[in-house]
Write an enzyme that holds these catalytic residues in place. Structure first.
Site, PDB file in Angstrom:
ATOM      1  N   PRO A 195      43.206  89.414  38.949  1.00  0.00           N
ATOM      2  CA  PRO A 195      42.509  89.901  40.137  1.00  0.00           C
ATOM      3  C   PRO A 195      42.266  91.406  40.076  1.00  0.00           C
ATOM      4  CG  PRO A 195      44.823  89.552  40.627  1.00  0.00           C
ATOM      5  CD  PRO A 195      44.624  89.121  39.202  1.00  0.00           C
ATOM      6  N   ASN A 216      52.310  99.853  40.104  1.00  0.00           N
ATOM      7  CA  ASN A 216      52.486  98.618  39.322  1.00  0.00           C
ATOM      8  C   ASN A 216      52.087  98.833  37.860  1.00  0.00           C
ATOM      9  OD1 ASN A 216      49.749  98.734  40.019  1.00  0.00           O
ATOM     10  ND2 ASN A 216      49.509  96.513  40.105  1.00  0.00           N
ATOM     11  N   ASP A 234      40.873 100.579  45.869  1.00  0.00           N
ATOM     12  CA  ASP A 234      41.667  99.619  45.089  1.00  0.00           C
ATOM     13  C   ASP A 234      41.069  99.464  43.687  1.00  0.00           C
ATOM     14  OD1 ASP A 234      43.514  97.792  44.247  1.00  0.00           O
ATOM     15  OD2 ASP A 234      42.931  96.193  45.620  1.00  0.00           O
TER      16      ASP A 234
END
Ligand code: DOR
Ligand code: ZN
Length: 423
Positions: free
Chosen positions: A322, A95, A305
């Protein structure tokens, strides 16, 4: 050839069931020998007395933001952060801007990482072009360019037909399809739907948003025979779903983010935007179920993550982006679980090295003779504080900023080269 001899450490290699006092000799970029006592006058000695020697950690989920958002992180700062956390192999999420949906972008990541040579940075390609969820990416050319997995992470693949096709292709390509499971139609808000969202009056995303896509993907893996990897599992029901379909023989693996093992939604009351992450921090019951699943082997691996964001992107909970950084805090969090008795040290090392390596099928996560010399040496007891002095990331978005952590990486070796040394 350059030789390094790691002497006197407690060597843990779950890939071979080794856990004891051993020396390890490195010759060039490979592991030459593991034995109780090695004498090699030509080797440079690395003293590991009182320390743990383990396979370099493998992280299937990091965001290095390169290309496109390098003010948050780039491949150099990300690599430095990874090796400071004991990681020698990471899979970076696509992303980025542009997303990793063409072989050119994948090659850019691979070439830039190789040029620094600190950490093995393996790209994941997108499942769909532009991460738009409409048209499949060209998996063949992306795999050729070095992609080791496919995911639209940050967004779920909402279309079951596309997910099914991706899983069918994964059978031919022998590459896992990873999914960020949170149904867009249910996951519209900022934090977990529960007591804290009610208290703060903040929009929420319920656990069922995650569970429905998790279940769908397990069902699709069951029927297609494809390999699905469920990213950042957070719910108690999710554990049951995965257990059920694993028992039926579906090819499912899953990961947990260490932050979901120590923080509940209540952390938002203390850390505000720095505790906002997708999927969100959940309830105590979920956290306990995840820990139990880790100890029972239902959860296959730990993945950080690592999601860096700039301070101006965090701030208020309801408007914060986030994500939590995690490469340097994973080891202390996991060692804390070892201390609590949730896991043995050997299980912890397996969840951070051999298991994730197996999921993507790379030669890593083992201290076998002949394997690449990717090694972490850590002090399980050393206390330190994550601060401006110790942080290697460009970002500092974590509730653990400024906190005392226990367990520190002393030395990281990648391909026989020392790539990180404490102090
Ligand atoms: O919290 C998250 N941050 N979850 C994701 O899936 C994406 C990530 C990001 O890219 O910042
Ligand atoms: Zn995600």
């Amino acid at each position: 050839m350059i030789k390094h001899l790691i002497k006197g450490g407690t060597l843990i290699d779950p890939s071979r069931g080794i856990n004891g006092s051993y020396d390890l000799l490195i010759e060039g970029d490979r592991i030459k020998r593991v034995d109780e006592e090695i004498f090699e006058p030509e080797a440079e000695i690395i003293d590991a007395k009182g320390l743990v020697v383990a396979p370099g950690f493998v992280d299937l989920h990091v965001h290095f933001r390169d290309p496109g958002q390098t003010y948050k992180e780039d491949i150099l700062s990300g690599s430095k952060t990874a090796v400071a956390g004991g990681y020698t192999t990471v899979v970076c999420m696509p992303n980025t801007n542009p997303p990793i949906d063409t072989p050119q972008t994948a090659q850019y990541v691979v070439a830039k990482a190789n040029c620094y040579g600190l950490c093995r940075v393996l790209p994941a390609g997108t499942i769909t072009k532009g991460r738009k969820g409409v048209e499949l990416s060209d998996f063949y050319s992306l795999k050729e360019a070095g992609c080791v997995a496919f995911t639209d992470d940050g967004s779920p693949v909402m279309d079951a037909g596309i997910m099914r096709k991706a899983l069918e292709l994964s059978v031919q390509l022998k590459v896992p399809i990873m999914n960020h499971c949170e149904d867009d139609n249910l996951a519209r808000g900022a934090i977990n739907e529960g007591e804290v969202s009610a208290l703060l009056g903040i929009s929420s995303r319920p656990p069922e948003a995650e569970d429905v896509l998790n279940a769908r993907d397990c069902i699709l893996a069951y029927y297609t025979g494809g390999h699905v990897h469920i990213q950042h599992l957070t719910t108690a029901l999710g554990v049951d779903i995965i257990r059920h379909f694993k028992e039926k023989g579906a090819k499912i693996t899953c990961e947990v983010n260490p932050n979901h093992l120590i923080f509940t939604e209540e952390e938002l009351l203390r850390s505000g935007g720095n505790a906002r992450v997708n999927p969100p921090l959940r309830r105590k019951e979920d956290l306990e179920a995840l820990k139990k699943a880790l100890s029972e082997g239902i959860i296959d691996c730990v993945a950080t993550d690592h999601a860096p964001h700039a301070p101006f992107e965090k701030g208020r909970v309801d408007s914060a982006m986030p994500g939590i950084i995690g490469l340097q805090t994973a080891l202390p969090i996991m060692l804390n679980l070892v201390e609590e008795g949730v896991l043995s040290l050997e299980d912890m090392v397996r969840l951070m090295s051999a298991n994730p390596a197996r999921i993507i099928g790379v030669e890593a996560g083992t201290l076998e003779e002949g394997a690449p010399a990717d090694i972490v040496i850590f002090d399980p007891k050393k206390e330190w504080v994550l601060s401006e002095e110790t942080n290697f990331s460009k970002s500092k978005n974590t509730p653990l900023w400024g906190k005392v952590l226990r367990g520190k990486v002393i030395c990281t070796i990648k391909g026989g080269k020392v790539v990180h040394k404490d102090n």
